[in-house]
Design a protein around this motif. Structure first.
Motif, PDB file in Angstrom:
ATOM      1  N   LEU A 113      30.274 -54.927  52.358  1.00 47.97           N
ATOM      2  CA  LEU A 113      30.050 -55.986  51.361  1.00 47.97           C
ATOM      3  C   LEU A 113      30.191 -57.378  51.958  1.00 47.97           C
ATOM      4  CD1 LEU A 113      29.701 -57.112  48.518  1.00 47.97           C
ATOM      5  CD2 LEU A 113      32.091 -56.618  48.077  1.00 47.97           C
ATOM      6  N   ASN A 114      31.284 -57.573  52.698  1.00 47.18           N
ATOM      7  CA  ASN A 114      31.521 -58.897  53.243  1.00 47.18           C
ATOM      8  C   ASN A 114      30.385 -59.327  54.174  1.00 47.18           C
ATOM      9  OD1 ASN A 114      33.235 -61.221  53.570  1.00 47.18           O
ATOM     10  ND2 ASN A 114      33.543 -60.495  55.646  1.00 47.18           N
TER      11      ASN A 114
ATOM     12  N   PHE B 288      25.828 -48.985  49.354  1.00 49.50           N
ATOM     13  CA  PHE B 288      27.127 -48.827  50.017  1.00 49.50           C
ATOM     14  C   PHE B 288      27.400 -47.374  50.379  1.00 49.50           C
ATOM     15  CE2 PHE B 288      28.537 -52.821  47.618  1.00 49.50           C
ATOM     16  CZ  PHE B 288      28.347 -53.617  48.726  1.00 49.50           C
ATOM     17  N   LYS B 289      27.026 -46.475  49.495  1.00 47.90           N
ATOM     18  CA  LYS B 289      27.300 -45.055  49.786  1.00 47.90           C
ATOM     19  C   LYS B 289      26.461 -44.566  50.962  1.00 47.90           C
ATOM     20  CE  LYS B 289      29.567 -43.650  45.674  1.00 47.90           C
ATOM     21  NZ  LYS B 289      29.981 -42.545  44.851  1.00 47.90           N
TER      22      LYS B 289
ATOM     23  N   GLU C 167      33.521 -47.648  51.855  1.00 42.07           N
ATOM     24  CA  GLU C 167      32.273 -47.915  51.134  1.00 42.07           C
ATOM     25  C   GLU C 167      32.091 -49.404  50.859  1.00 42.07           C
ATOM     26  OE1 GLU C 167      32.243 -45.437  47.633  1.00 42.07           O
ATOM     27  OE2 GLU C 167      32.364 -43.618  48.830  1.00 42.07           O
ATOM     28  N   LEU C 168      33.186 -50.155  50.887  1.00 43.77           N
ATOM     29  CA  LEU C 168      33.070 -51.578  50.602  1.00 43.77           C
ATOM     30  C   LEU C 168      33.137 -52.425  51.870  1.00 43.77           C
ATOM     31  CD1 LEU C 168      35.225 -51.307  47.440  1.00 43.77           C
ATOM     32  CD2 LEU C 168      32.808 -51.894  47.502  1.00 43.77           C
TER      33      LEU C 168
ATOM     34  N   GLY D 147      41.989 -56.638  54.793  1.00 40.36           N
ATOM     35  CA  GLY D 147      41.697 -57.064  53.419  1.00 40.36           C
ATOM     36  C   GLY D 147      40.819 -56.092  52.651  1.00 40.36           C
ATOM     37  N   VAL D 148      40.069 -55.275  53.372  1.00 38.94           N
ATOM     38  CA  VAL D 148      39.165 -54.335  52.706  1.00 38.94           C
ATOM     39  C   VAL D 148      39.780 -52.949  52.820  1.00 38.94           C
ATOM     40  CG1 VAL D 148      36.858 -53.299  52.804  1.00 38.94           C
ATOM     41  CG2 VAL D 148      37.153 -55.760  53.148  1.00 38.94           C
ATOM     42  N   HIS D 149      39.854 -52.232  51.704  1.00 39.47           N
ATOM     43  CA  HIS D 149      40.611 -50.985  51.752  1.00 39.47           C
ATOM     44  C   HIS D 149      39.771 -49.742  51.539  1.00 39.47           C
ATOM     45  CE1 HIS D 149      40.103 -51.238  47.574  1.00 39.47           C
ATOM     46  NE2 HIS D 149      40.818 -52.331  47.472  1.00 39.47           N
ATOM     47  N   HIS D 150      38.467 -49.868  51.602  1.00 37.57           N
ATOM     48  CA  HIS D 150      37.649 -48.673  51.402  1.00 37.57           C
ATOM     49  C   HIS D 150      36.395 -48.778  52.249  1.00 37.57           C
ATOM     50  CE1 HIS D 150      35.608 -45.368  49.460  1.00 37.57           C
ATOM     51  NE2 HIS D 150      36.697 -45.108  48.773  1.00 37.57           N
TER      52      HIS D 150
ATOM     53  N   ILE E  19      46.848 -63.823  54.898  1.00 40.82           N
ATOM     54  CA  ILE E  19      45.800 -64.192  53.942  1.00 40.82           C
ATOM     55  C   ILE E  19      45.735 -63.148  52.818  1.00 40.82           C
ATOM     56  CG2 ILE E  19      43.294 -64.501  53.677  1.00 40.82           C
ATOM     57  CD1 ILE E  19      43.245 -65.334  56.659  1.00 40.82           C
ATOM     58  N   ILE E  20      46.027 -61.909  53.162  1.00 37.70           N
ATOM     59  CA  ILE E  20      45.921 -60.827  52.190  1.00 37.70           C
ATOM     60  C   ILE E  20      47.216 -60.612  51.428  1.00 37.70           C
ATOM     61  CG2 ILE E  20      45.374 -58.349  51.918  1.00 37.70           C
ATOM     62  CD1 ILE E  20      43.062 -60.265  52.904  1.00 37.70           C
ATOM     63  N   THR E  21      48.347 -60.592  52.140  1.00 37.67           N
ATOM     64  CA  THR E  21      49.609 -60.261  51.469  1.00 37.67           C
ATOM     65  C   THR E  21      50.321 -61.505  50.937  1.00 37.67           C
ATOM     66  OG1 THR E  21      50.855 -60.465  53.518  1.00 37.67           O
ATOM     67  CG2 THR E  21      49.990 -58.272  52.990  1.00 37.67           C
TER      68      THR E  21
END
Lengths: 257, 345
Positions: B129-130, B174-175, B125-126, B120-123, B248-250
């Motif tokens: 977050l979760n 995040f960075k 740097e993020l 579900g998370v594609h980067h 859940i994502i697609t």
């Protein structure tokens, strides 16, 4: 008496000065440099003003509803000239929240001076930035309108209630987002300006007054029946709503040059 | 004699120079191992620096980032377990809250296209977050994380060193974390040395036999050199998955019960296994592929060839594959002081 007339003549001088300075500015008007443009967002539901929590509305399907949250993002603001040239304003990412008056009047800076006949913008966040890692400003996830479990920005969020909704507490929760096929909800709109257009100068700050009609989430291409659709987070239903609002949620009311 | 004296002198002067400059710390760099492909994350707009990495290191082990000062990233991602969570089937966050998924190991994240079991998370740097906001992990808000760091006396200076000004915002957090987690490269297992024909990379006969079996039976999904093809599949763990996984994502029913094919690097250290932590030893995993595969509606076709469920493997074949999997352990990585737990500031 004397003192009054001195006062009067002083006022006169001051007025002349002001008029002169106005004149001066007009004369020196130049198409070089950059100016600022104010964007005012007036949130509506059809002909009614949008009143969070209290306003009572009816959608095109005849279903009653109330709105508790109405937020949206616009980005990639572009001002277009009669000769077809376009000025994309870099870093133009805005987040408007009907509950936060500060966000309903925003200033766009660094607009090249010139006469414009229309504007384009994206409802949402362009796909590149949607997938580009940690962002700041209006795109800071701390500002909300962001999914942490399925990374991406929420483009338009409308929450509220309707007696027709089958969800707990008759809730409505429409979270439109997603920048990937097959459920891409990034939509671009173009708003032609009225006669006179938009005049951007380095020494003035024109204002574009936009009407934002939340009723367009539920009409336009597909009338939404709250008994069968009362909420989602992205997906194909979000595409239906995005197709709806792309047809008329944003309208130009007028421009103050 | 003359030459050796000269060398001696050179070494001494060079040594002196170095001390004069007072730069004992070498500049940290991201290096792509010679047997690895081009990374997905190139640290674009986030050039790694010593100060940025150190800040990320600090943040990774900072309890104050959780709502009750109890939990940091390292609580669930432990270095000795290749940054997975040993002995926890599912994650264990603040207030004794148990999540629904097994903490994955963290390394070679710069090569990863998608994060989390469902992608579900594609980067990168993020990817933190979760953890910050999940009520079952650190249960915090980004605004509060920023406020907390602003109120801790040492942080503004650390942000100045890393980013040039004392401003603290979620992007900088995040960075910095991505500099730390992105630098976690694990590429010094015996298998890597074998691949690069280096000292210490001599495989035994059993390891060679296990490697050959692995290439035949497993590498179509667990593809070298990262040991994943980054796809989402069902390996027949459950007949009726409780966790819908990739769906859940697609929102596509063909993805119901599919999870990211996990890397198998350092797999000997990362027990328990699978998205739900339901298998606790590699022997159980091999047993699953041999005889435990369930005919789930989205079971991948490779695990259902000619009407046979799973991958038939004799006991010795299973043992040999495990012997090979043990060559994927990178002891240098799990002992690298760069990534070690830090005491509180």
């Amino acid at each position: 008496m004397k003192s009054i007339s001195i006062f009067k003549s002083l006022t006169c001088v001051a007025l002349i000065c002001i008029i002169a300075s106005c004149k001066k500015n007009n004369n020196e008007e130049t198409l070089a440099g950059q100016g600022k443009v104010n964007l005012e967002f007036e949130n509506k539901v059809g002909d009614q003003e949008l009143e969070l929590n209290t306003g009572a509305y009816t959608n095109a399907n005849g279903d009653d509803f109330k709105i508790t949250t109405f937020k949206y993002r616009i980005s990639n603001i572009t001002f277009n000239k009669a000769d077809g040239s376009k000025n994309l304003i870099p870093e133009s990412y805005l987040l408007i929240d009907a509950a936060d008056e500060k966000t309903t009047l925003q200033t766009i800076e660094h607009v090249p001076a010139g006469d414009y006949v229309s504007m384009d913008f994206v409802i949402g966040v362009d796909s590149v930035r949607n997938f580009a890692g940690a962002q700041t400003g209006a795109l800071d996830p701390a500002k909300g309108m962001y999914w942490s479990w399925n990374t991406g920005y929420i483009f338009v969020m409308l929450e509220g209630s309707s007696s027709k909704s089958t969800q707990a507490d008759n809730k409505l929760a429409f979270h439109v987002g997603g920048a990937k096929a097959p459920n891409n909800t990034v939509r671009k709109v173009t708003l032609p300006f009225t006669a006179g257009g938009l005049r951007v100068r380095s020494n003035s700050q024109p204002e574009i007054h936009l009407l934002v009609d939340a009723a367009y989430l539920f009409k336009g291409t597909t009338n939404i029946n709250f008994a069968t659709l009362s909420g989602f987070h992205g997906g194909s239903d979000a595409v239906t709503i995005a197709n709806n609002y792309a047809t008329g949620m944003f309208k130009l009311d007028h421009i103050h040059n | 004699m003359v030459i050796s004296l000269l060398t001696c002198w050179l070494v001494i002067t060079v040594g002196c120079k170095k001390n004069d400059n007072e730069a004992p710390q070498t500049a940290i760099r991201f290096v792509v191992p010679s047997n690895f492909p081009t990374p997905v994350y190139q640290f674009t707009n986030n050039t790694v620096s010593n100060a940025g990495f150190d800040l990320g290191h600090r943040l990774f082990y900072e309890n104050a980032l959780s709502i009750d000062n109890s939990t940091n990233c390292g609580s669930c991602h432990q270095q000795f377990a290749a940054f997975a969570n040993l002995d926890h089937q599912v994650s264990h966050g603040v207030n004794n809250c148990f999540g629904t998924r097994n903490s994955p190991p963290l390394f070679n994240l710069a090569w990863q296209q998608n994060f989390m079991w469902d992608g579900g998370v594609h980067h990168i740097e993020l990817s933190a977050l979760n953890a910050f906001v999940n009520p079952c992990e650190m249960a915090n808000t980004l605004d509060n994380v920023v406020k907390t760091l602003n109120n801790k006396p040492s942080y503004p200076q650390l942000f100045i060193s890393a980013f040039g000004s004392s401003e603290i915002n979620s992007q900088r957090i995040f960075k910095a974390l991505a500099q730390f987690t992105g630098m976690m490269v694990s590429a010094n297992s015996k298998y890597d040395k074998y691949s690069r024909k280096q000292n210490g990379g001599e495989f035994t006969n059993d390891e060679l036999a296990g490697y050959a079996l692995f290439k035949q039976k497993c590498s179509s999904c667990h593809t070298e050199p990262l040991f994943t093809d980054n796809s989402f599949k069902s390996n027949g763990l459950e007949l009726n998955p409780k966790d819908a996984g990739r769906e859940i994502i697609t929102l596509a029913s063909a993805d119901f019960g599919a999870f990211r094919v996990p890397t198998l690097r350092n797999v000997a250290l990362t027990s328990p296994y699978m998205h739900n932590g339901s298998l606790s030893t590699l022997a159980q995993v091999l047993n699953h592929y041999n005889s435990g595969v369930k005919n789930h509606i989205n079971l991948d076709a490779k695990l259902k060839q000619n009407g046979v469920l799973g991958i038939p493997l004799s006991a010795t074949e299973q043992q040999k594959i495990i012997t090979f999997l043990n060559t994927l352990t990178d002891n240098e990585f799990i002992h690298d002081p760069k990534f070690a737990e830090l005491p509180p500031l």
